[in-house]
Write a protein that holds these residues in place. Structure first.
Motif, PDB file in Angstrom:
ATOM      1  N   THR A 110       0.836  -1.213   0.000  1.00 16.77           N
ATOM      2  CA  THR A 110       0.000   0.000   0.000  1.00 16.77           C
ATOM      3  C   THR A 110       0.864   1.253   0.000  1.00 16.77           C
ATOM      4  O   THR A 110       0.502   2.264  -0.621  1.00 16.77           O
ATOM      5  N   ASP A 111       2.028   1.209   0.668  1.00 20.81           N
ATOM      6  CA  ASP A 111       2.927   2.363   0.652  1.00 20.81           C
ATOM      7  C   ASP A 111       3.537   2.575  -0.732  1.00 20.81           C
ATOM      8  O   ASP A 111       3.762   3.714  -1.155  1.00 20.81           O
ATOM      9  N   LEU A 112       3.808   1.484  -1.448  1.00 22.03           N
ATOM     10  CA  LEU A 112       4.313   1.607  -2.825  1.00 22.03           C
ATOM     11  C   LEU A 112       3.268   2.266  -3.726  1.00 22.03           C
ATOM     12  O   LEU A 112       3.612   3.041  -4.621  1.00 22.03           O
ATOM     13  N   ALA A 113       1.992   1.969  -3.479  1.00 22.47           N
ATOM     14  CA  ALA A 113       0.917   2.612  -4.248  1.00 22.47           C
ATOM     15  C   ALA A 113       0.838   4.100  -3.901  1.00 22.47           C
ATOM     16  O   ALA A 113       0.581   4.937  -4.775  1.00 22.47           O
ATOM     17  N   ILE A 114       1.068   4.447  -2.626  1.00 23.50           N
ATOM     18  CA  ILE A 114       1.037   5.858  -2.220  1.00 23.50           C
ATOM     19  C   ILE A 114       2.171   6.636  -2.872  1.00 23.50           C
ATOM     20  O   ILE A 114       1.964   7.727  -3.425  1.00 23.50           O
ATOM     21  N   ILE A 115       3.377   6.098  -2.834  1.00 21.73           N
ATOM     22  CA  ILE A 115       4.508   6.825  -3.418  1.00 21.73           C
ATOM     23  C   ILE A 115       4.386   6.876  -4.928  1.00 21.73           C
ATOM     24  O   ILE A 115       4.904   7.798  -5.574  1.00 21.73           O
ATOM     25  N   ARG A 116       3.687   5.919  -5.538  1.00 28.43           N
ATOM     26  CA  ARG A 116       3.424   5.971  -6.984  1.00 28.43           C
ATOM     27  C   ARG A 116       2.580   7.192  -7.320  1.00 28.43           C
ATOM     28  O   ARG A 116       2.745   7.805  -8.383  1.00 28.43           O
ATOM     29  N   ILE A 117       1.684   7.591  -6.415  1.00 31.16           N
ATOM     30  CA  ILE A 117       0.860   8.789  -6.613  1.00 31.16           C
ATOM     31  C   ILE A 117       1.697  10.049  -6.418  1.00 31.16           C
ATOM     32  O   ILE A 117       1.577  11.010  -7.179  1.00 31.16           O
ATOM     33  N   ASP A 414       0.360  10.954 -14.840  1.00 33.15           N
ATOM     34  CA  ASP A 414       0.569  11.254 -13.429  1.00 33.15           C
ATOM     35  C   ASP A 414       1.221  10.091 -12.683  1.00 33.15           C
ATOM     36  O   ASP A 414       2.056  10.300 -11.803  1.00 33.15           O
ATOM     37  N   LEU A 415       0.832   8.863 -13.017  1.00 31.78           N
ATOM     38  CA  LEU A 415       1.357   7.706 -12.292  1.00 31.78           C
ATOM     39  C   LEU A 415       2.514   7.030 -13.019  1.00 31.78           C
ATOM     40  O   LEU A 415       3.105   6.095 -12.494  1.00 31.78           O
ATOM     41  N   LYS A 416       2.816   7.528 -14.241  1.00 33.43           N
ATOM     42  CA  LYS A 416       3.935   6.966 -15.017  1.00 33.43           C
ATOM     43  C   LYS A 416       3.838   5.442 -15.074  1.00 33.43           C
ATOM     44  O   LYS A 416       4.747   4.705 -14.682  1.00 33.43           O
ATOM     45  N   SER A 417       2.690   4.958 -15.582  1.00 32.14           N
ATOM     46  CA  SER A 417       2.423   3.515 -15.528  1.00 32.14           C
ATOM     47  C   SER A 417       3.275   2.697 -16.494  1.00 32.14           C
ATOM     48  O   SER A 417       3.335   1.483 -16.380  1.00 32.14           O
ATOM     49  N   ARG A 418       3.943   3.344 -17.455  1.00 32.49           N
ATOM     50  CA  ARG A 418       4.780   2.574 -18.382  1.00 32.49           C
ATOM     51  C   ARG A 418       5.885   1.875 -17.593  1.00 32.49           C
ATOM     52  O   ARG A 418       6.716   2.539 -16.965  1.00 32.49           O
ATOM     53  N   PRO A 419       5.917   0.531 -17.603  1.00 30.06           N
ATOM     54  CA  PRO A 419       6.851  -0.218 -16.748  1.00 30.06           C
ATOM     55  C   PRO A 419       8.271  -0.232 -17.313  1.00 30.06           C
ATOM     56  O   PRO A 419       8.824  -1.273 -17.647  1.00 30.06           O
ATOM     57  N   GLU A 426       6.473 -11.284 -14.464  1.00 31.35           N
ATOM     58  CA  GLU A 426       5.982 -11.142 -13.088  1.00 31.35           C
ATOM     59  C   GLU A 426       6.129  -9.713 -12.556  1.00 31.35           C
ATOM     60  O   GLU A 426       5.172  -9.143 -12.022  1.00 31.35           O
ATOM     61  N   PRO A 427       7.339  -9.094 -12.682  1.00 31.07           N
ATOM     62  CA  PRO A 427       7.459  -7.706 -12.217  1.00 31.07           C
ATOM     63  C   PRO A 427       6.560  -6.734 -12.972  1.00 31.07           C
ATOM     64  O   PRO A 427       6.067  -5.767 -12.388  1.00 31.07           O
ATOM     65  N   ILE A 428       6.327  -6.987 -14.265  1.00 27.10           N
ATOM     66  CA  ILE A 428       5.437  -6.117 -15.040  1.00 27.10           C
ATOM     67  C   ILE A 428       4.021  -6.187 -14.476  1.00 27.10           C
ATOM     68  O   ILE A 428       3.367  -5.155 -14.275  1.00 27.10           O
ATOM     69  N   LYS A 429       3.538  -7.389 -14.202  1.00 27.04           N
ATOM     70  CA  LYS A 429       2.181  -7.548 -13.671  1.00 27.04           C
ATOM     71  C   LYS A 429       2.060  -6.957 -12.263  1.00 27.04           C
ATOM     72  O   LYS A 429       1.017  -6.378 -11.916  1.00 27.04           O
ATOM     73  N   LEU A 430       3.107  -7.093 -11.458  1.00 29.82           N
ATOM     74  CA  LEU A 430       3.095  -6.493 -10.129  1.00 29.82           C
ATOM     75  C   LEU A 430       3.074  -4.973 -10.227  1.00 29.82           C
ATOM     76  O   LEU A 430       2.348  -4.301  -9.490  1.00 29.82           O
ATOM     77  N   HIS A 431       3.861  -4.440 -11.155  1.00 30.98           N
ATOM     78  CA  HIS A 431       3.874  -2.990 -11.378  1.00 30.98           C
ATOM     79  C   HIS A 431       2.478  -2.475 -11.733  1.00 30.98           C
ATOM     80  O   HIS A 431       2.030  -1.443 -11.223  1.00 30.98           O
ATOM     81  N   LEU A 432       1.776  -3.188 -12.592  1.00 34.16           N
ATOM     82  CA  LEU A 432       0.435  -2.758 -13.004  1.00 34.16           C
ATOM     83  C   LEU A 432      -0.571  -2.889 -11.866  1.00 34.16           C
ATOM     84  O   LEU A 432      -1.521  -2.115 -11.788  1.00 34.16           O
ATOM     85  N   LEU A 433      -0.377  -3.863 -10.982  1.00 32.05           N
ATOM     86  CA  LEU A 433      -1.234  -3.971  -9.796  1.00 32.05           C
ATOM     87  C   LEU A 433      -1.076  -2.730  -8.924  1.00 32.05           C
ATOM     88  O   LEU A 433      -2.071  -2.148  -8.462  1.00 32.05           O
ATOM     89  N   ILE A 434       0.159  -2.303  -8.695  1.00 33.15           N
ATOM     90  CA  ILE A 434       0.418  -1.104  -7.897  1.00 33.15           C
ATOM     91  C   ILE A 434      -0.185   0.121  -8.580  1.00 33.15           C
ATOM     92  O   ILE A 434      -0.809   0.974  -7.928  1.00 33.15           O
ATOM     93  N   CYS A 435      -0.023   0.214  -9.906  1.00 36.73           N
ATOM     94  CA  CYS A 435      -0.586   1.348 -10.657  1.00 36.73           C
ATOM     95  C   CYS A 435      -2.110   1.366 -10.565  1.00 36.73           C
ATOM     96  O   CYS A 435      -2.723   2.434 -10.476  1.00 36.73           O
ATOM     97  N   PHE A 436      -2.742   0.186 -10.604  1.00 36.63           N
ATOM     98  CA  PHE A 436      -4.201   0.119 -10.503  1.00 36.63           C
ATOM     99  C   PHE A 436      -4.667   0.621  -9.140  1.00 36.63           C
ATOM    100  O   PHE A 436      -5.636   1.389  -9.048  1.00 36.63           O
ATOM    101  N   MET A 437      -3.995   0.208  -8.073  1.00 38.61           N
ATOM    102  CA  MET A 437      -4.352   0.674  -6.731  1.00 38.61           C
ATOM    103  C   MET A 437      -4.164   2.189  -6.617  1.00 38.61           C
ATOM    104  O   MET A 437      -5.008   2.892  -6.042  1.00 38.61           O
TER     105      MET A 437
END
Length: 498
Positions: A110-117, A414-419, A426-437
């Motif tokens: 959840t903190d990784l999702a916050i810092i992504r914002i 804003d979230l720079k979702s391009r991985p 696996e890391p790509i899918k995890l990155h997109l999970l964080i971006c979705f949150m």
């Protein structure tokens, strides 16, 4: 006098409320939320303090629990250590608590999702930024240990997001908006997921992935899916939607999608599956007889609409003067370009309104005549009967697709979702999970506060926590900047009183 009350629930969690005492009578003014950990409860109490400030202007200067108001000291006794954005963190964390993310995963994710914002970066750099901005420390090793376990959380996170959408936005499955975008990589090496294909970023030579997103009528995201980069976007819609319907046991469902998703096969499959649809129509590809019917039936007056029965369902067509002017200008510009290139055969291969027959290149008069008939005309296919939703409503629903484009814009810009930092599946899918949150939190803020996520973050960053250390007691004291009236108004909209 307003007070913050903490109450233990039967299941062991703690509820945070704002209450008022009048004599011996206690009145609950606002239920802020329920937390399971000290961190969650602290975040909810911060929201409660902001709520109290908005109601009664009861601002507190010292917020650190190690320093009570009676322990205030003069600045000469203190040494300045720096500042943190504690208020910003508390607000974003409280929204995660409201959505329910903190109940399904651990604090690091959840903190990784916050810092992504706040400031998108690589995962290891994000861990450094959390310490820098918020004073929250996570071990790098913990990330490596936890990341493989997070990959299984996609369905759980989506389910929690969906519950929140039902509660907060009254989402009832009746209308769902669907679209896809591409995310490319800074490499030319492909693999099982990263493949070259049609790129919406004009990077067709570089491997990419396809990301499908589903949002509510308000534009709030509720689900996503990832496809290999060479997948035709029109082939993604039906599998994703059928899986969504199966997973949530939906009975009545209408999907809204743009013309890129449409094919005769797709529409036939939607009809066979009993899924209602509103999709854009590519009028340039329709049969000549249907085009003539539109040309005869549709009055060229602003706002005029017709509805025709076709094999793909009802074709709703509308005329707009503004669209007519735009289409006419573009057509004339393309015809002018085609005319100039008539004498240069080597440059005419991809020019509209030119055709080559028997090694002779001429203007395509047939295509020009067809284009003239469609100037100012926009089409939409639907299977919904007019007594259920009239043609004007169909058009209005389709035009709400811009909300999913806004969601993609938030995600990409804003979230720079391009991985860009990831090269394995696996890391790509995890990155997109964080971006979705992060997208769900950001979009909720934008919808409720009625401002951009960037503007909201700018206001929150003005509320800093100055860190001072008492040179006598060696205790750290924190002084928080007062919340501005503008930010207080935003926070009230995000968490309105009952």
């Amino acid at each position: 006098m307003l007070r913050i009350r903490e109450v233990k629930t039967k299941v062991g969690s703690r509820s945070v409320q704002v209450i008022r005492y009048s004599g011996s009578r206690r009145t609950i003014l606002k239920h802020i939320g329920t937390g399971n950990t000290d961190e969650e409860v602290a975040s909810l109490k911060e929201i409660a303090r902001s709520y109290i400030e908005g109601i009664s202007q009861q601002a507190t200067l010292f917020t650190d629990t190690s320093s009570q108001p009676d322990d205030r000291v003069t600045l000469s006794q203190c040494e300045y250590l720096g500042f943190h954005y504690g208020f910003l963190y508390d607000v974003l964390k409280a929204i995660q608590v409201q959505i329910g993310y903190t109940t399904v995963t651990d604090a690091l994710l959840t903190d990784l999702a916050i810092i992504r914002i706040v400031e998108p970066a690589s995962k290891l750099r994000s861990i450094e930024l959390m310490d820098m901005y918020f004073g929250i420390r996570h071990r790098r090793q913990r990330y490596y240990e936890s990341a493989p376990q997070w990959l299984s959380l996609k369905d759980i996170v989506e389910e929690q997001t969906l519950r929140f959408a039902k509660k907060e936005y009254s989402f009832d499955f009746s209308l769902l908006f669907y679209d896809v975008t591409t995310l490319y990589f800074e490499t030319f090496e492909s693999d099982g997921l990263r493949k070259t294909g049609f790129s919406k970023d004009n990077k067709s030579q570089q491997p990419q992935i396809l990301v499908a997103l589903m949002v509510t009528q308000d534009g709030f995201p509720i689900a996503y899916e990832v496809f290999a980069g060479n997948t035709f976007e029109g082939h993604t819609m039906l599998p994703v939607i059928e899986e969504f319907i199966r997973k949530h046991k939906v009975r009545h469902f209408t999907v809204v999608a743009d013309a890129a998703m449409v094919s005769t096969t797709n529409i036939a499959l939607l009809q066979e599956a009993g899924i209602h649809y509103i999709v854009g129509a590519r009028l340039g590809n329709i049969p000549a007889q249907l085009l003539d019917n539109i040309d005869r039936s549709l009055l060229r007056e602003d706002g005029k609409i017709i509805r025709l029965k076709t094999e793909n369902g009802y074709l709703v067509c509308s005329f707009s003067k503004q669209r007519y002017k735009k289409d006419k200008y573009e057509m004339e510009k393309q015809i002018e370009k085609a005319s100039l290139l008539l004498g240069q055969p080597s440059k005419t291969s991809k020019v509209k309104f030119l055709k080559t027959e028997e090694a002779k290149t001429t203007l395509n008069e047939e295509l020009i005549a067809k284009t003239i008939k469609l100037l100012g005309v926009k089409g939409y296919y639907t299977d919904i009967e007019e007594q259920i939703a009239d043609s004007k409503t169909i058009i209005e629903r389709y035009h709400e697709l811009y909300k999913i484009e806004q969601a993609f814009r938030i995600s990409k810009n804003d979230l720079k979702s391009r991985p860009v930092f990831h090269f394995r599946e696996e890391p790509i899918k995890l990155h997109l999970l964080i971006c979705f949150m992060a997208l769900a939190v950001s979009k909720h803020i934008e919808l409720k506060a009625q401002t951009s996520i960037r503007a909201f973050l700018t206001e929150c960053k003005k509320v800093t926590d100055a860190r001072l250390i008492n040179k006598i007691t060696k205790k750290e004291i924190r002084m928080r900047v007062k919340v501005s009236p503008l930010l207080r108004q935003m926070l009230t909209k995000i968490n309105p009183p009952h």
